[in-house]
Motif scaffolding. Structure first.
Motif, PDB file in Angstrom:
ATOM      1  N   ARG A  44     -45.130   3.857  20.590  1.00 34.40           N
ATOM      2  CA  ARG A  44     -45.200   3.364  21.959  1.00 34.40           C
ATOM      3  C   ARG A  44     -46.158   4.256  22.719  1.00 34.40           C
ATOM      4  O   ARG A  44     -46.052   5.470  22.668  1.00 34.40           O
ATOM      5  CB  ARG A  44     -43.824   3.389  22.600  1.00 34.40           C
ATOM      6  N   ILE A  65     -38.763  -2.583  21.557  1.00 31.03           N
ATOM      7  CA  ILE A  65     -38.937  -3.199  20.238  1.00 31.03           C
ATOM      8  C   ILE A  65     -40.116  -4.175  20.314  1.00 31.03           C
ATOM      9  O   ILE A  65     -40.169  -5.020  21.215  1.00 31.03           O
ATOM     10  CB  ILE A  65     -37.647  -3.924  19.804  1.00 31.03           C
ATOM     11  N   GLU A 214     -38.548  -0.032  13.485  1.00 31.61           N
ATOM     12  CA  GLU A 214     -38.332  -0.170  14.931  1.00 31.61           C
ATOM     13  C   GLU A 214     -36.920  -0.666  15.239  1.00 31.61           C
ATOM     14  O   GLU A 214     -36.356  -0.350  16.282  1.00 31.61           O
ATOM     15  CB  GLU A 214     -39.375  -1.115  15.535  1.00 31.61           C
ATOM     16  N   LYS A 217     -34.359   2.372  14.306  1.00 30.83           N
ATOM     17  CA  LYS A 217     -34.337   3.535  15.204  1.00 30.83           C
ATOM     18  C   LYS A 217     -33.215   3.438  16.237  1.00 30.83           C
ATOM     19  O   LYS A 217     -32.798   4.447  16.809  1.00 30.83           O
ATOM     20  CB  LYS A 217     -35.696   3.717  15.896  1.00 30.83           C
TER      21      LYS A 217
END
Ligand SMILES: *Cc1c(COP(=O)(O)O)cnc(C)c1O
Ligand SMILES: [Zn+2]
Length: 422
Positions: A44, A65, A214, A217
């Motif tokens: 990100r 996400i 993703e 996490k």
């Protein structure tokens, strides 16, 4: 409907090793860095941590996400699994605080669902009609479930004779096409990769897929919410190394976003990766002080089938998580694993699959050995063990060790039982 403050420009797809950047929606046309061949990851580039107010679990964190349109989301309400305090086992092991994050409570019984909900949603967003994976069992069960819900074709490659009964039953039930490979997991993945690299219409959904990471996490976000802070230690089983790198990525993102309960880098947990003795290339690399290479195990063997992997694809990310967090890695024997599985079930009521008991086996091992620096520090700390899969998936592994006196037959009258009980 959730508002989408995020934009595509807030995310970046890049090489984990050489940092080469790629167009994020091109993933699937290639699976590795086209410059150096290493794994890809999603980052990100803009911090934003809103969180959905209407959802629990993985999609609560929809803002962080990389799915662009939430109409593409394929979900079975995965995530938001229990964090169970285990005082009985903690006492036996001499620990102040031990919690189990019980990932066996996910819709198909393992943490793989966190990754698959994102991986399959992305497949739908990109227009794929077919998915494929190689699997030691749980990946195929999970991909089967999400693909069937999405209405797309699913092909799974499993090492013949090496996966647990419950997991095959799941894949069959979800309607996946199953191909049993005469070889081990590593052979199965090699075949699946070759097929998907040649055929751009089939998306490979093994844990090298960064969209799965993703989703995975989010286990870190949940642990921090459930504890009100980050744990001091996170101990988890390691196979391909995807999950340890995903959990570490989640904690790092919380810190980077200024999450109140992780005020400094120091409050991030140490990540401890546990492998089975017969399939421990990452743990052996760590013990040898190596960070830049591992020696694959040619013929891996453990009855903890979920971590029976000799050539882990995410070894580089896994070692980075271990070293960057100041954690460690170790291995345990199958005997230690099965003893730990029984300990957790008989003292805490938590029945986890063999691989998931590896962290408890490790904690038992260092408690027994006593006086190591690691154990001395861990004793007074907040320790969380991620127990990755449900014990019901692999009943055979447990039943193998059952003795006749554990399964007595009695005649159908109370008197004969009374005699035995007395
Ligand atoms: C997949 C799996 C693992 C290993 O996770 P990696 O991401 O491959 O390291 C551990 N336990 C269970 C139950 C699994 O299904
Ligand atoms: Zn590269």
């Amino acid at each position: 409907m959730v508002e989408f403050p995020k934009k595509k420009e807030h995310f970046e797809l890049s090489c984990f090793a050489c940092k080469q950047k790629y167009e994020i929606d091109d993933y699937g046309k290639f699976y590795h860095c086209t410059r150096c061949g290493n794994l890809l990851e999603i980052k990100r580039v803009k911090n934003y941590f809103g969180g959905s107010k209407t959802r629990l679990g993985v999609w609560k964190y929809v803002d962080v996400i990389p799915i662009w349109d939430d109409r593409n989301i394929v979900s079975l309400s995965e995530g938001w699994t229990s964090l169970v305090e285990c005082q009985n086992v903690a006492k036996i092991l001499g620990l102040k605080s031990l919690h189990v994050k019980f990932e066996g409570l996910n819709p198909t019984g393992s943490f793989k669902d966190r990754g698959m909900t994102v991986g399959v949603s992305k497949a739908i967003e990109q227009g794929y009609k077919s998915t494929m994976c190689a699997s030691t069992g749980n990946t195929s069960a999970s991909l089967g479930a999400y693909s069937s819900r999405a209405g797309i074709r699913c092909m799974v490659l499993i090492p013949k004779g090496k996966i647990a009964l419950g997991k095959i039953a799941q894949a069959i039930a979800y309607g996946a096409e199953i191909y049993q490979v005469e070889g081990n997991f590593d052979d199965s993945l090699r075949v699946a990769s070759e097929i998907c690299e040649k055929d751009n219409k089939i998306l490979l959904l093994n844990s090298l897929n960064p969209f799965r990471i993703e989703g995975q996490k989010t286990v870190a976000f949940e642990m921090a919410e459930q504890l009100g802070r980050a744990p001091d230690y996170v101990v988890l089983p390691v196979g391909n190394g995807g999950n340890i790198s995903a959990a570490w990525k989640g904690f790092k993102e919380l810190f980077e976003d200024g999450f109140a309960s992780i005020p400094s880098r120091k409050s991030l947990p140490k990540m401890i990766g546990i492998q089975a003795e017969g399939a421990a290339p990452i743990a052996r690399a760590f013990i040898a002080g190596k960070r830049d290479s591992i020696e694959p195990v040619v013929d891996p063997h453990t009855d903890a089938s979920a971590i029976n992997i000799g050539s882990p694809v995410s070894w580089m990310k896994a070692l980075a998580a271990i070293y960057d967090s100041g954690g460690s890695a170790d291995y345990v024997s199958d005997e230690e694993i099965f003893t730990a599985q029984k300990l957790l079930a008989s003292k805490e009521g938590l029945f986890v699959e063999p691989a998931s008991a590896a962290p408890i086996a490790y904690l038992t091992k260092i408690a027994r050995a006593g006086k190591s620096d690691e154990y001395e520090q861990m004793k007074g700390s907040i320790v969380v063990s991620i127990c990755t899969g449900n014990g019901l998936k692999d009943p055979n592994a447990l039943l193998k060790g059952v003795t006749p006196d554990q399964l007595q037959t009695i005649s159908a009258d109370a008197k004969s039982l009374q005699k035995i009980l007395a």
